[in-house]
Design a protein around this motif. Structure first.
Motif, PDB file in Angstrom:
ATOM      1  N   MET B   1      47.521 -43.843  -7.113  1.00  0.00           N
ATOM      2  CA  MET B   1      46.793 -44.897  -7.602  1.00  0.00           C
ATOM      3  C   MET B   1      47.387 -45.295  -5.551  1.00  0.00           C
ATOM      4  O   MET B   1      47.085 -45.152  -4.933  1.00  0.00           O
ATOM      5  N   LEU B   2      48.552 -45.804  -5.556  1.00  0.00           N
ATOM      6  CA  LEU B   2      48.985 -46.615  -4.583  1.00  0.00           C
ATOM      7  C   LEU B   2      49.687 -45.490  -2.937  1.00  0.00           C
ATOM      8  O   LEU B   2      50.253 -44.479  -3.595  1.00  0.00           O
ATOM      9  N   GLN B   3      49.230 -45.793  -2.038  1.00  0.00           N
ATOM     10  CA  GLN B   3      49.277 -44.679  -1.034  1.00  0.00           C
ATOM     11  C   GLN B   3      50.123 -45.190   0.070  1.00  0.00           C
ATOM     12  O   GLN B   3      51.728 -45.245  -0.129  1.00  0.00           O
ATOM     13  N   ARG B   4      49.629 -45.372   0.968  1.00  0.00           N
ATOM     14  CA  ARG B   4      50.557 -46.028   2.376  1.00  0.00           C
ATOM     15  C   ARG B   4      50.668 -48.113   1.988  1.00  0.00           C
ATOM     16  O   ARG B   4      49.547 -48.535   1.069  1.00  0.00           O
ATOM     17  N   LEU B   5      51.675 -48.468   3.092  1.00  0.00           N
ATOM     18  CA  LEU B   5      51.768 -49.685   2.834  1.00  0.00           C
ATOM     19  C   LEU B   5      51.057 -50.652   3.959  1.00  0.00           C
ATOM     20  O   LEU B   5      51.162 -49.701   5.169  1.00  0.00           O
ATOM     21  N   ASN B   6      49.741 -50.854   3.724  1.00  0.00           N
ATOM     22  CA  ASN B   6      49.223 -51.376   4.155  1.00  0.00           C
ATOM     23  C   ASN B   6      49.880 -51.988   5.602  1.00  0.00           C
ATOM     24  O   ASN B   6      49.806 -52.350   6.853  1.00  0.00           O
ATOM     25  N   HIS B   7      49.880 -53.330   5.269  1.00  0.00           N
ATOM     26  CA  HIS B   7      50.959 -54.601   5.721  1.00  0.00           C
ATOM     27  C   HIS B   7      50.999 -55.387   4.787  1.00  0.00           C
ATOM     28  O   HIS B   7      51.436 -55.137   4.091  1.00  0.00           O
ATOM     29  N   VAL B   8      52.558 -55.722   5.557  1.00  0.00           N
ATOM     30  CA  VAL B   8      53.194 -56.848   4.776  1.00  0.00           C
ATOM     31  C   VAL B   8      52.802 -58.540   4.963  1.00  0.00           C
ATOM     32  O   VAL B   8      52.567 -58.655   7.119  1.00  0.00           O
ATOM     33  N   ALA B   9      52.761 -59.449   4.314  1.00  0.00           N
ATOM     34  CA  ALA B   9      51.994 -60.934   5.734  1.00  0.00           C
ATOM     35  C   ALA B   9      52.764 -61.732   5.290  1.00  0.00           C
ATOM     36  O   ALA B   9      53.500 -62.033   4.081  1.00  0.00           O
ATOM     37  N   LEU B  10      53.637 -62.750   6.517  1.00  0.00           N
ATOM     38  CA  LEU B  10      54.309 -63.583   6.314  1.00  0.00           C
ATOM     39  C   LEU B  10      53.204 -64.609   6.299  1.00  0.00           C
ATOM     40  O   LEU B  10      52.544 -64.904   7.938  1.00  0.00           O
ATOM     41  N   ALA B  11      53.544 -65.729   6.152  1.00  0.00           N
ATOM     42  CA  ALA B  11      52.692 -67.134   5.966  1.00  0.00           C
ATOM     43  C   ALA B  11      54.057 -68.036   7.029  1.00  0.00           C
ATOM     44  O   ALA B  11      55.130 -67.763   6.948  1.00  0.00           O
ATOM     45  N   VAL B  12      53.489 -68.543   8.030  1.00  0.00           N
ATOM     46  CA  VAL B  12      54.598 -69.363   8.838  1.00  0.00           C
ATOM     47  C   VAL B  12      53.542 -70.785   9.499  1.00  0.00           C
ATOM     48  O   VAL B  12      51.633 -70.846   9.615  1.00  0.00           O
ATOM     49  N   PRO B  13      54.257 -71.309   9.471  1.00  0.00           N
ATOM     50  CA  PRO B  13      53.296 -72.777  10.198  1.00  0.00           C
ATOM     51  C   PRO B  13      53.367 -73.133  11.171  1.00  0.00           C
ATOM     52  O   PRO B  13      52.548 -73.872  11.572  1.00  0.00           O
ATOM     53  N   VAL B  84      44.266 -47.913  -1.352  1.00  0.00           N
ATOM     54  CA  VAL B  84      44.230 -47.173  -2.425  1.00  0.00           C
ATOM     55  C   VAL B  84      43.281 -46.151  -1.922  1.00  0.00           C
ATOM     56  O   VAL B  84      42.511 -46.833  -0.885  1.00  0.00           O
ATOM     57  N   ALA B  85      42.356 -45.353  -2.642  1.00  0.00           N
ATOM     58  CA  ALA B  85      41.060 -44.414  -2.109  1.00  0.00           C
ATOM     59  C   ALA B  85      40.033 -45.057  -2.695  1.00  0.00           C
ATOM     60  O   ALA B  85      39.381 -45.023  -1.883  1.00  0.00           O
ATOM     61  N   PRO B 115      36.693 -52.872   1.473  1.00  0.00           N
ATOM     62  CA  PRO B 115      36.830 -53.449   0.125  1.00  0.00           C
ATOM     63  C   PRO B 115      38.374 -53.498  -0.455  1.00  0.00           C
ATOM     64  O   PRO B 115      39.682 -52.672  -0.223  1.00  0.00           O
ATOM     65  N   VAL B 116      39.204 -55.231  -0.360  1.00  0.00           N
ATOM     66  CA  VAL B 116      39.942 -55.675  -1.506  1.00  0.00           C
ATOM     67  C   VAL B 116      40.154 -56.257  -2.259  1.00  0.00           C
ATOM     68  O   VAL B 116      39.022 -56.915  -3.468  1.00  0.00           O
ATOM     69  N   LEU B 117      41.281 -56.404  -3.129  1.00  0.00           N
ATOM     70  CA  LEU B 117      41.326 -57.058  -3.949  1.00  0.00           C
ATOM     71  C   LEU B 117      42.781 -57.907  -4.507  1.00  0.00           C
ATOM     72  O   LEU B 117      43.711 -56.533  -4.044  1.00  0.00           O
ATOM     73  N   PHE B 118      43.213 -58.645  -5.256  1.00  0.00           N
ATOM     74  CA  PHE B 118      44.598 -59.498  -5.377  1.00  0.00           C
ATOM     75  C   PHE B 118      44.944 -58.974  -7.059  1.00  0.00           C
ATOM     76  O   PHE B 118      43.781 -59.850  -7.346  1.00  0.00           O
ATOM     77  N   THR B 127      54.992 -60.619  -7.458  1.00  0.00           N
ATOM     78  CA  THR B 127      54.763 -60.139  -6.126  1.00  0.00           C
ATOM     79  C   THR B 127      53.276 -60.528  -6.299  1.00  0.00           C
ATOM     80  O   THR B 127      52.796 -59.875  -6.618  1.00  0.00           O
ATOM     81  N   LEU B 128      52.483 -61.031  -4.812  1.00  0.00           N
ATOM     82  CA  LEU B 128      51.278 -61.606  -4.907  1.00  0.00           C
ATOM     83  C   LEU B 128      51.207 -59.706  -4.399  1.00  0.00           C
ATOM     84  O   LEU B 128      51.790 -59.604  -3.280  1.00  0.00           O
ATOM     85  N   THR B 129      50.245 -59.293  -4.757  1.00  0.00           N
ATOM     86  CA  THR B 129      49.444 -57.476  -4.202  1.00  0.00           C
ATOM     87  C   THR B 129      48.433 -58.115  -4.207  1.00  0.00           C
ATOM     88  O   THR B 129      47.225 -57.898  -4.872  1.00  0.00           O
ATOM     89  N   GLU B 130      47.880 -56.899  -2.332  1.00  0.00           N
ATOM     90  CA  GLU B 130      46.486 -56.696  -3.015  1.00  0.00           C
ATOM     91  C   GLU B 130      46.428 -55.269  -2.625  1.00  0.00           C
ATOM     92  O   GLU B 130      47.055 -54.346  -1.902  1.00  0.00           O
ATOM     93  N   LEU B 131      44.855 -54.523  -3.082  1.00  0.00           N
ATOM     94  CA  LEU B 131      45.248 -53.214  -2.864  1.00  0.00           C
ATOM     95  C   LEU B 131      43.584 -53.539  -1.700  1.00  0.00           C
ATOM     96  O   LEU B 131      42.816 -54.096  -1.776  1.00  0.00           O
ATOM     97  N   GLU B 132      43.882 -52.249  -0.982  1.00  0.00           N
ATOM     98  CA  GLU B 132      42.544 -51.868   0.065  1.00  0.00           C
ATOM     99  C   GLU B 132      42.390 -51.286   0.539  1.00  0.00           C
ATOM    100  O   GLU B 132      43.250 -49.807   0.361  1.00  0.00           O
ATOM    101  N   GLN B 133      40.775 -50.876  -0.389  1.00  0.00           N
ATOM    102  CA  GLN B 133      40.061 -49.104   0.185  1.00  0.00           C
ATOM    103  C   GLN B 133      40.721 -48.837   1.014  1.00  0.00           C
ATOM    104  O   GLN B 133      39.631 -49.166   2.222  1.00  0.00           O
TER     105      GLN B 133
END
Lengths: 134, 134
Positions: B1-13, B84-85, B115-118, B127-133
């Motif tokens: 199911m998991l394919q590429r790592l699309n991104h890592v999101a970093l929160a910054v103030p 994900v596909a 389309p995404v889901l968390f 780990t908060l995990t997002e999937l993106e088609q």
């Protein structure tokens, strides 16, 4: 300086349970566990199309991820590792920029057998950041 | 199911300060800031050789990263996004596996217009995990 993202490291309290989640729930390609006693972790690689996730479980006394798991008992995102071409040049540039290199300030041999350094997360907006020479 | 790592999101103030660190200290290629009011963030992309880092600063009231920054005022690692596909198939498999999809349980259109889901971080070892088609 930053080239590829080498890996994202996730600390987990129970590697067997995490492997099950990544394999069965998320359908990922997961390697066999490798004990790295000199680095204080057991590691599993989740192979993605473009990079990898490292799942880290503490191994032995004084594991470098023990404090993180004490604060985050369910686990979570521990650090990011970027590839650089020349770690000595990177270290010099970072120090000149005022960023703090953890430990004695010198690159050391990391878990992949290559020179690495870690930057203080306070100098990278809260993210523990590793650089690896590839 | 998991394919590429699309991104890592970093929160910054403070996005401006973070851009300076990634550009000047870490020598990375950083995009211009993009305000995404409908997603409650301003985003900058750090382009790496194989994936990207998204630096997120809260925008407006009810930003989805406000609670994270209240707990982690210096910022830090917020979530990982995997490609994900077929997100509907992914959702069905996840729900059948007992994993919780955040929100109303249905994929929605994410910040990249796809389309995404968390997944609930409690079901992915913290780990908060997002999937993106894609």
């Amino acid at each position: 300086m930053l080239q590829r993202l080498n890996h994202v490291a996730l600390a987990v309290p129970d590697l067997e349970a995490a492997v099950k989640t990544y394999q069965a729930t998320l359908g990922a390609n997961v390697s066999a566990p490798q004990a790295l006693p000199e680095h204080g972790v057991t590691v599993v690689f989740v192979q993605l199309g473009n990079t990898k996730i490292e799942l880290l479980e503490p191994l032995g006394e004084n594991s470098p991820i023990a404090a993180y798991l004490a604060k985050n008992p369910k686990g979570g995102m521990h650090h990011l590792c970027y590839e650089v071409a020349d770690i000595a040049a990177a270290r010099d540039h970072l120090v000149a920029s005022g960023a703090r290199v953890l430990g004695n300030g010198e690159p050391r041999i990391g878990a992949h057998g290559k020179p690495v350094l870690f930057l203080h997360p306070g100098d990278v907006h809260g993210t523990l950041t590793e650089l690896e020479q590839v």
